[in-house]
Motif scaffolding. Sequence first.
Motif, PDB file in Angstrom:
ATOM      1  N   PRO A  46       0.856  -1.189   0.000  1.00 50.58           N
ATOM      2  CA  PRO A  46       0.000   0.000   0.000  1.00 50.58           C
ATOM      3  C   PRO A  46       0.894   1.243   0.000  1.00 50.58           C
ATOM      4  N   PRO A  47       0.371   2.378  -0.453  1.00 50.76           N
ATOM      5  CA  PRO A  47       1.196   3.596  -0.480  1.00 50.76           C
ATOM      6  C   PRO A  47       1.791   3.897   0.895  1.00 50.76           C
ATOM      7  N   CYS A  48       3.081   4.181   0.902  1.00 44.70           N
ATOM      8  CA  CYS A  48       3.767   4.503   2.149  1.00 44.70           C
ATOM      9  C   CYS A  48       4.860   5.528   1.865  1.00 44.70           C
ATOM     10  N   LEU A  49       5.520   5.958   2.917  1.00 43.84           N
ATOM     11  CA  LEU A  49       6.621   6.912   2.804  1.00 43.84           C
ATOM     12  C   LEU A  49       7.913   6.135   2.592  1.00 43.84           C
ATOM     13  N   VAL A  50       8.605   6.441   1.498  1.00 43.11           N
ATOM     14  CA  VAL A  50       9.859   5.764   1.169  1.00 43.11           C
ATOM     15  C   VAL A  50      10.982   6.791   1.213  1.00 43.11           C
ATOM     16  N   GLY A  51      12.000   6.502   1.994  1.00 42.16           N
ATOM     17  CA  GLY A  51      13.161   7.375   2.077  1.00 42.16           C
ATOM     18  C   GLY A  51      14.359   6.726   1.419  1.00 42.16           C
ATOM     19  N   MET A  52      15.144   7.541   0.710  1.00 38.65           N
ATOM     20  CA  MET A  52      16.372   7.072   0.063  1.00 38.65           C
ATOM     21  C   MET A  52      17.425   8.156   0.206  1.00 38.65           C
ATOM     22  N   GLU A  53      18.675   7.749   0.224  1.00 39.15           N
ATOM     23  CA  GLU A  53      19.742   8.745   0.172  1.00 39.15           C
ATOM     24  C   GLU A  53      19.762   9.340  -1.227  1.00 39.15           C
ATOM     25  N   ALA A  54      20.032  10.627  -1.314  1.00 39.66           N
ATOM     26  CA  ALA A  54      20.132  11.299  -2.605  1.00 39.66           C
ATOM     27  C   ALA A  54      21.494  10.954  -3.209  1.00 39.66           C
ATOM     28  N   CYS A  55      21.507   9.898  -4.010  1.00 41.92           N
ATOM     29  CA  CYS A  55      22.751   9.428  -4.615  1.00 41.92           C
ATOM     30  C   CYS A  55      22.447   9.001  -6.050  1.00 41.92           C
ATOM     31  N   ALA A  56      23.405   8.395  -6.699  1.00 39.13           N
ATOM     32  CA  ALA A  56      23.220   7.962  -8.082  1.00 39.13           C
ATOM     33  C   ALA A  56      22.027   7.022  -8.191  1.00 39.13           C
ATOM     34  N   GLY A  57      21.129   7.346  -9.089  1.00 39.03           N
ATOM     35  CA  GLY A  57      19.952   6.532  -9.313  1.00 39.03           C
ATOM     36  C   GLY A  57      18.749   6.915  -8.474  1.00 39.03           C
ATOM     37  N   ALA A  58      18.931   7.752  -7.464  1.00 39.04           N
ATOM     38  CA  ALA A  58      17.837   8.079  -6.546  1.00 39.04           C
ATOM     39  C   ALA A  58      16.695   8.808  -7.253  1.00 39.04           C
ATOM     40  N   HIS A  59      17.010   9.697  -8.173  1.00 40.41           N
ATOM     41  CA  HIS A  59      15.949  10.436  -8.861  1.00 40.41           C
ATOM     42  C   HIS A  59      15.128   9.490  -9.744  1.00 40.41           C
ATOM     43  N   TYR A  60      15.805   8.575 -10.420  1.00 39.63           N
ATOM     44  CA  TYR A  60      15.101   7.587 -11.246  1.00 39.63           C
ATOM     45  C   TYR A  60      14.163   6.750 -10.392  1.00 39.63           C
ATOM     46  N   TRP A  61      14.699   6.172  -9.316  1.00 39.53           N
ATOM     47  CA  TRP A  61      13.876   5.314  -8.468  1.00 39.53           C
ATOM     48  C   TRP A  61      12.779   6.121  -7.781  1.00 39.53           C
ATOM     49  N   GLY A  62      13.059   7.360  -7.445  1.00 40.34           N
ATOM     50  CA  GLY A  62      12.043   8.214  -6.848  1.00 40.34           C
ATOM     51  C   GLY A  62      10.860   8.406  -7.786  1.00 40.34           C
ATOM     52  N   ARG A  63      11.149   8.654  -9.063  1.00 41.78           N
ATOM     53  CA  ARG A  63      10.072   8.814 -10.043  1.00 41.78           C
ATOM     54  C   ARG A  63       9.279   7.515 -10.202  1.00 41.78           C
ATOM     55  N   GLN A  64       9.991   6.401 -10.240  1.00 41.91           N
ATOM     56  CA  GLN A  64       9.324   5.104 -10.405  1.00 41.91           C
ATOM     57  C   GLN A  64       8.405   4.794  -9.226  1.00 41.91           C
ATOM     58  N   LEU A  65       8.887   5.030  -8.010  1.00 44.65           N
ATOM     59  CA  LEU A  65       8.088   4.720  -6.820  1.00 44.65           C
ATOM     60  C   LEU A  65       6.923   5.689  -6.666  1.00 44.65           C
ATOM     61  N   ARG A  66       7.116   6.938  -7.048  1.00 41.72           N
ATOM     62  CA  ARG A  66       5.998   7.893  -7.023  1.00 41.72           C
ATOM     63  C   ARG A  66       4.897   7.445  -7.983  1.00 41.72           C
ATOM     64  N   ALA A  67       5.299   6.933  -9.133  1.00 41.08           N
ATOM     65  CA  ALA A  67       4.323   6.460 -10.116  1.00 41.08           C
ATOM     66  C   ALA A  67       3.488   5.306  -9.554  1.00 41.08           C
ATOM     67  N   LEU A  68       4.035   4.582  -8.581  1.00 45.95           N
ATOM     68  CA  LEU A  68       3.301   3.483  -7.935  1.00 45.95           C
ATOM     69  C   LEU A  68       2.437   3.986  -6.775  1.00 45.95           C
ATOM     70  N   GLY A  69       2.473   5.294  -6.508  1.00 47.28           N
ATOM     71  CA  GLY A  69       1.630   5.874  -5.472  1.00 47.28           C
ATOM     72  C   GLY A  69       2.306   6.118  -4.136  1.00 47.28           C
ATOM     73  N   HIS A  70       3.589   5.864  -4.039  1.00 51.52           N
ATOM     74  CA  HIS A  70       4.308   6.069  -2.782  1.00 51.52           C
ATOM     75  C   HIS A  70       4.764   7.523  -2.667  1.00 51.52           C
ATOM     76  N   GLN A  71       4.889   7.985  -1.436  1.00 53.72           N
ATOM     77  CA  GLN A  71       5.489   9.296  -1.176  1.00 53.72           C
ATOM     78  C   GLN A  71       6.985   9.046  -1.013  1.00 53.72           C
ATOM     79  N   VAL A  72       7.797   9.753  -1.772  1.00 58.11           N
ATOM     80  CA  VAL A  72       9.242   9.509  -1.773  1.00 58.11           C
ATOM     81  C   VAL A  72       9.975  10.759  -1.323  1.00 58.11           C
ATOM     82  N   LYS A  73      10.931  10.564  -0.419  1.00 60.10           N
ATOM     83  CA  LYS A  73      11.782  11.663   0.028  1.00 60.10           C
ATOM     84  C   LYS A  73      13.238  11.258  -0.123  1.00 60.10           C
ATOM     85  N   LEU A  74      14.003  12.149  -0.734  1.00 60.22           N
ATOM     86  CA  LEU A  74      15.442  11.932  -0.888  1.00 60.22           C
ATOM     87  C   LEU A  74      16.167  12.717   0.188  1.00 60.22           C
TER      88      LEU A  74
END
Length: 160
Positions: A46-74
């Motif tokens: 279910p949609p949840c808050l996903v945190g990732m370090e702002a590093c290589a690939g983070a923007h790509y994965w952030g866009r992908q996870l947002r498209a699945l309905g998750h809230q993403v913070k780098l």
Amino acid sequence: MNTIVTIGLDLAKTVFHAVCCDQHNQIVKKKMLKRAQLLKFFSQLPPCLVGMEACAGAHYWGRQLRALGHQVKLIPPHFVTPLVQGNKNDFNDGLAIVEALGRPKIHFVEIKTVDQQDMQALYRMRQRCLKERTGLCNQARGLLAEYGIVLPQGISSIRN
């Protein structure tokens, strides 16, 4: 069963580590995921808050996870590093990311669009080319000085 509310996702090239926590930041699930498994895993949550370090690939994965309905913070890495407890490993990094998500004074990085990333890449490539050109000109100027040929500073003196 406790509901997953936040996930600390430690990014890597091939193997990712997700630390899933409930509303009390208690670990509900730890999961090691290969690149091909990542989106399938998150699409089943279910949609949840996903945190990732702002590093290589983070923007790509952030866009992908947002498209699945998750809230993403780098999160900038310098906010996560001090929160790692115990030995440094991927699961502890994921847990530190969850911890950083709950901190009040953390400044997050906005997820870049593809166009923004393209512009940044072009700018960085141009800057690198200019730096290399300057270095080559200075090297040529230094070598010529060894033969008694002294050129003034500036790219125009090399071009002429």
